[in-house]
Design an enzyme around this catalytic site. Structure first.
Site, PDB file in Angstrom:
ATOM      1  N   CYS A 134       0.836  -1.204   0.000  1.00 56.69           N
ATOM      2  CA  CYS A 134       0.000   0.000   0.000  1.00 56.69           C
ATOM      3  C   CYS A 134       0.874   1.258   0.000  1.00 56.69           C
ATOM      4  CB  CYS A 134      -0.974  -0.020   1.176  1.00 56.69           C
ATOM      5  SG  CYS A 134      -2.362   1.126   0.966  1.00 56.69           S
ATOM      6  N   SER A 136       2.077   3.917   2.797  1.00 57.21           N
ATOM      7  CA  SER A 136       2.110   4.425   4.166  1.00 57.21           C
ATOM      8  C   SER A 136       3.218   5.471   4.253  1.00 57.21           C
ATOM      9  CB  SER A 136       2.385   3.276   5.133  1.00 57.21           C
ATOM     10  OG  SER A 136       2.996   3.776   6.312  1.00 57.21           O
ATOM     11  N   ALA A 138       4.381   6.678   6.932  1.00 55.61           N
ATOM     12  CA  ALA A 138       5.273   6.297   8.037  1.00 55.61           C
ATOM     13  C   ALA A 138       6.288   5.259   7.558  1.00 55.61           C
ATOM     14  CB  ALA A 138       4.455   5.771   9.214  1.00 55.61           C
ATOM     15  N   ASP A 203      -3.312   1.288  10.084  1.00 57.33           N
ATOM     16  CA  ASP A 203      -4.474   2.173  10.270  1.00 57.33           C
ATOM     17  C   ASP A 203      -4.883   2.168  11.730  1.00 57.33           C
ATOM     18  OD1 ASP A 203      -4.545   1.222   7.315  1.00 57.33           O
ATOM     19  OD2 ASP A 203      -5.755   3.042   7.395  1.00 57.33           O
ATOM     20  N   LYS A 214      -4.012  -2.104   5.383  1.00 60.03           N
ATOM     21  CA  LYS A 214      -4.590  -2.405   4.074  1.00 60.03           C
ATOM     22  C   LYS A 214      -4.660  -3.900   3.809  1.00 60.03           C
ATOM     23  CE  LYS A 214      -5.730   0.105   1.883  1.00 60.03           C
ATOM     24  NZ  LYS A 214      -7.078   0.571   2.116  1.00 60.03           N
TER      25      LYS A 214
HETATM   26  P1  RI2 Z   1       0.106   6.374   6.842  1.00 58.73           P
HETATM   27  C1  RI2 Z   1      -3.733   3.453   4.472  1.00 58.73           C
HETATM   28  O1  RI2 Z   1      -5.090   3.259   4.342  1.00 58.73           O
HETATM   29  C2  RI2 Z   1      -2.919   2.186   4.324  1.00 58.73           C
HETATM   30  O2  RI2 Z   1      -3.552   1.059   4.897  1.00 58.73           O
HETATM   31  C3  RI2 Z   1      -1.658   2.589   5.025  1.00 58.73           C
HETATM   32  O3  RI2 Z   1      -0.824   1.495   5.353  1.00 58.73           O
HETATM   33  C4  RI2 Z   1      -2.236   3.276   6.260  1.00 58.73           C
HETATM   34  O4  RI2 Z   1      -3.356   4.010   5.751  1.00 58.73           O
HETATM   35  C5  RI2 Z   1      -1.303   4.172   7.045  1.00 58.73           C
HETATM   36  O5  RI2 Z   1      -0.850   5.228   6.231  1.00 58.73           O
HETATM   37  P2  RI2 Z   1      -5.946   3.899   3.091  1.00 58.73           P
HETATM   38  O6  RI2 Z   1      -6.347   5.294   3.517  1.00 58.73           O
HETATM   39  O7  RI2 Z   1      -0.633   7.053   7.941  1.00 58.73           O
HETATM   40  O8  RI2 Z   1      -5.126   3.856   1.835  1.00 58.73           O
HETATM   41  O9  RI2 Z   1       1.358   5.694   7.335  1.00 58.73           O
HETATM   42  O10 RI2 Z   1      -7.180   3.000   3.000  1.00 58.73           O
HETATM   43  O11 RI2 Z   1       0.352   7.290   5.660  1.00 58.73           O
END
Ligand code: RI2
Length: 332
Positions: A134, A136, A138, A203, A214
């Site tokens: 995905c 992220s 972080a 998340d 994800k």
């Molecule tokens: P950061 C995202 O969810 C992904 O699952 C990702 O790993 C997580 O948020 C954390 O993202 P989505 O919004 O806060 O794409 O590390 O459904 O950027």
């Protein structure tokens, strides 16, 4: 119900979160804080009681945008808790407090991602080859910081169906100078033997150290465990869920089938049910460590982060309030 209208900009932010134009648990949290600040600034009423009713209504509205990432309600309760405890005497004081606290949260959140990058990079070794899933910020922060230290050069990035957030990660990492190999989700086990560490985001982190991220994350962790590859999760402490302390389960968001197949396909295949859960749960046994801005912890120590954040009385607070009061405020 408050008679005050929700400002247009707040409606836009919620819609952007819902439709995933604003996505990623950290960005969602910062957008929610920004929405509350906008709502406070644009409040048209004259007295503080109306303001309190109004800001709570806006908070509920913003929180309902997406169900899984606890960073969203945690960002909102970070602001509301401080507002409630400060017991402001005037409307202006209350308004200022919401704006200042929201700004503080946003700043804290950005800094946390940076610190996670620095702490996580220390844990990586020269020559590590990473796999991520995905997008992220972080996790990217750890990988890019390690790259700057000369530790990491190569990253396998899973495309991450159905929304293909892996493509964002691939672009960002490639722009940062890394060698990026974009791979189909289904090839995770094929490539795992070429990888030395897995780094993903979160998340929500539950009190028992399970990580909700994800969909597909748990399969990466499973393949990594089989191959004896370490799995790290990069997550700010506001992604830890206080309500899981009293056994609440984390709701898994299910999105529209048209993220997987077209409307036309659905029409042509009416007897096929399409189900699109967008998160899954990785058990703590599959995670080697969680990298937070407060330090790197084994997943089993997640409860300690929650106690540090909210105090030992976390259970009692949860019974009494809709939200919890952070420990630092109890000490004030
Ligand atoms: P950061 C995202 O969810 C992904 O699952 C990702 O790993 C997580 O948020 C954390 O993202 P989505 O919004 O806060 O794409 O590390 O459904 O950027």
């Amino acid at each position: 119900m408050s008679e005050f209208k929700i400002p247009r900009k707040v409606i836009e932010i919620r819609e952007n979160i819902r439709s995933m134009r604003i996505r990623g648990a950290g960005r969602i949290a910062r957008a929610a804080a920004e929405a509350l600040a906008i709502a406070a600034r644009e409040f048209k009423g004259k007295n503080i009681d109306e303001f309190m009713e109004y800001i709570n209504m806006v908070a509920d509205y913003v929180k309902s945008a997406r169900p899984t990432a606890v960073s969203l309600p945690n960002a909102v309760s970070y602001i509301l808790t401080r507002l409630q405890r400060a017991m402001p005497a005037s409307l202006n004081e209350a308004r200022d407090l919401v704006v200042r606290t929201a700004e503080h949260f946003i700043e804290y959140s950005r800094e946390a991602v940076k610190v996670i990058g620095e702490l996580g990079a220390k844990r990586l070794e020269y020559g590590d080859v990473i796999m991520t899933h995905c997008h992220s910020t972080a996790a990217v922060s750890v990988i890019v910081t390690a790259h700057k230290l000369g530790k990491v050069n190569k990253v396998y990035v899973k495309e991450t169906r159905p929304r293909l957030q892996g493509l964002i990660t691939a672009r960002v990492l490639s722009e940062a100078g890394l060698d990026v190999i974009l791979i189909p989700d289904s090839s995770v086990r094929y490539f795992m033997k070429k990888v030395s560490k897995v780094i993903v985001g979160a998340d929500t982190v539950a009190a028992n150290g399970a990580v909700i991220n994800k969909v597909g994350t748990s399969l990466v962790a499973l393949a990594a465990k089989e191959a004896r590859v370490r799995t790290y999760v990069a997550a700010e402490t506001y992604k830890f869920s206080p309500r899981t302390v009293i056994g609440e389960l984390v709701p898994i968001e299910v999105r529209d089938p048209t993220e997987i197949v077209s409307n036309e396909w659905l029409k042509n295949n009416p007897s096929v049910e399409v189900y699109n859960p967008v998160f899954d749960v990785t058990p703590p046994e599959y995670i080697d460590a969680i990298i937070t801005e407060k330090g790197i912890i084994p997943p089993q120590a997640a409860i300690l982060i929650l106690i540090e954040e909210y105090g030992l009385s976390i259970k009692e607070q949860l019974k009494e309030h809709d939200f919890v009061i952070r420990e630092e405020e109890l000490r004030e």
